[in-house]
Write an enzyme that holds these catalytic residues in place. Structure first.
Site, short mmCIF file in Angstrom:
data_model
loop_
_atom_site.label_atom_id
_atom_site.label_comp_id
_atom_site.label_asym_id
_atom_site.label_seq_id
_atom_site.Cartn_x
_atom_site.Cartn_y
_atom_site.Cartn_z
CD1 TRP A 119 -1.78 -2.34 1.98
CD2 TRP A 119 -2.78 -1.56 0.10
NE1 TRP A 119 -2.98 -3.32 1.29
CE2 TRP A 119 -3.41 -2.77 0.16
CE3 TRP A 119 -3.36 -0.94 -1.18
CZ2 TRP A 119 -4.23 -3.35 -0.41
CZ3 TRP A 119 -4.21 -1.38 -1.82
CH2 TRP A 119 -4.93 -2.61 -1.63
CG ASP A 159 -3.33 3.63 4.03
OD1 ASP A 159 -4.16 3.52 4.72
OD2 ASP A 159 -2.90 2.98 3.09
CE LYS A 194 -8.48 -3.95 5.04
NZ LYS A 194 -8.42 -3.36 3.80
N1 PMP Z 1 -4.31 0.94 2.36
C1 PMP Z 1 -4.35 -0.40 3.21
C2 PMP Z 1 -3.49 -0.19 4.49
C3 PMP Z 1 -5.35 -1.23 2.83
O1 PMP Z 1 -5.23 -2.26 3.80
C4 PMP Z 1 -6.10 -0.96 1.90
C5 PMP Z 1 -7.06 -2.46 1.36
N2 PMP Z 1 -6.65 -3.43 1.84
C6 PMP Z 1 -6.22 0.01 1.03
C7 PMP Z 1 -5.20 0.95 1.45
C8 PMP Z 1 -6.99 0.14 -0.35
O2 PMP Z 1 -8.16 0.62 0.17
P1 PMP Z 1 -9.20 0.78 -0.70
O3 PMP Z 1 -9.60 -0.71 -1.30
O4 PMP Z 1 -10.37 1.35 0.10
O5 PMP Z 1 -8.89 1.65 -1.79
#
Ligand code: PMP
Length: 327
Positions: free
Chosen positions: A69, A138, A162
């Site tokens: 991420w 994030d 989550k």
């Molecule tokens: N950042 C983290 C730490 C994640 O775990 C996730 C999704 N698993 C995301 C970003 C992406 O999130 P989204 O699907 O809401 O764009």
């Protein structure tokens, strides 16, 4: 009419969104110097909005790369042709630890981190000292799982799915002075100021998702008793699983012990065949979702706030039995 039918301009929905904001503030102990926004597009849109809104073309930002991420956040800033410096990375050991040796620049506009690395199973337990440069984090996979001191943070964001509620909304908490840096010439829907000025009601928001977030926040405040209480529970839950793991044991944790996540417990078994058998037999016993992320393999127990202690106890019993039969 239900929440999915009433107008988002109604007093009833105003009460929902305002209560969700007030509960977020109380849980995180933040005052009016921060605004709480609800934005669609998931955490992934924030990878774009953050540099677009907060990183002028002639300045640079530091990013710490701790996995998939963070890598995506860096990629989006690069697409916008912004100046990004990778001030720390754990790529050398497959992102299995949180780097301590950071090369932070003194003139960075912000320092971006991923507080919990959902796929790699690592988590920042102590945030970096950035000498007053705002940290942007994030927190998609660990928001409201523990108390944090918000002072070093300029912005935190979390896709709801989550710890907050269903997918469809992303919570963004931004220090209000940063809103002054947002350029005028951005599209309205990509500007933090639009959401702040209109109480996240510039256009139709994801009402049901925000309502669900409100209920989760109410549960966290009133039933669980706040972030200290949920943190205690989360530590106990994670430790029950980590106690089964050792470097030379049947279950081997993949994250460095000082970087282990309280939310995503990642581990390997002695062979890939055994891992497949483990995931399949677990499912037969009502224990789903234990396969590691497709990009890393192995196994992963995601034990977010809503995962109850008795689920972990059941998993621990299953793991002990499985080891006895196959170890
Ligand atoms: N950042 C983290 C730490 C994640 O775990 C996730 C999704 N698993 C995301 C970003 C992406 O999130 P989204 O699907 O809401 O764009």
């Amino acid at each position: 009419m239900s929440i999915t039918e009433i107008s988002h301009r109604s007093k009833a929905f105003d009460d929902v969104i305002n209560d969700a904001k007030a509960r977020t503030r109380r849980l995180l102990k933040i005052d009016d110097t921060y605004d709480v926004l609800f934005i669609q597009g998931g955490a992934s849109l924030q990878f774009t909005m953050i540099p677009m809104n907060l990183l002028p073309d002639d300045k640079s930002a530091d990013y710490i790369n701790t996995g998939t991420w963070s890598t995506k956040a860096i990629k989006e800033a690069n697409i916008l042709n912004k100046k990004v410096s990778v001030a720390g990375s754990s790529e050398d050991r497959n992102f299995s630890y949180i780097p301590k040796d950071l090369k932070l620049s003194q003139d960075a506009v912000y320092v971006h981190i991923t507080s919990n690395n959902t796929i790699k199973g690592t988590q920042w337990h102590e945030f970096p000292n950035t000498n007053g440069i705002p940290i942007i984090s994030d927190m998609s996979s660990d928001i409201l799982s523990r108390p944090i001191d918000m002072k070093p943070f300029g912005l935190i964001y979390a896709g709801a799915q989550k710890n907050l509620g269903p997918a469809g909304v992303c919570m963004v908490i931004i220090r209000k002075d940063l809103l002054e840096k947002v350029p005028d010439n951005l599209p309205s829907m990509l500007k933090y100021t639009t959401f702040s000025q209109k109480n996240s009601l510039y256009n139709t928001p994801p009402c049901f998702a925000i309502y669900s977030v409100q209920l989760v926040l109410e549960w966290l405040e009133e039933t669980v008793g706040g972030l200290e209480a949920i943190h205690d529970i989360n530590v106990k839950k994670a430790n029950l699983l980590y106690d089964l793991m050792s470097d030379d044991g049947f279950y081997r944790g993949t994250a460095a012990p000082d970087s282990r996540s309280l939310m995503n417990v990642t581990f390997r078994l002695p062979s890939e065949d055994l891992e497949k058998q483990f995931v399949a037999e677990a499912l037969e016993n009502g224990l789903g979702g234990l396969k590691g992320h497709r990009s890393v393999g192995g196994c992963r127990a995601s034990i977010y706030n809503a995962c109850e202690m008795r689920a972990i106890e059941t998993l621990v019993d299953f793991m002990k039995n499985f080891q006895q039969k196959n170890g």
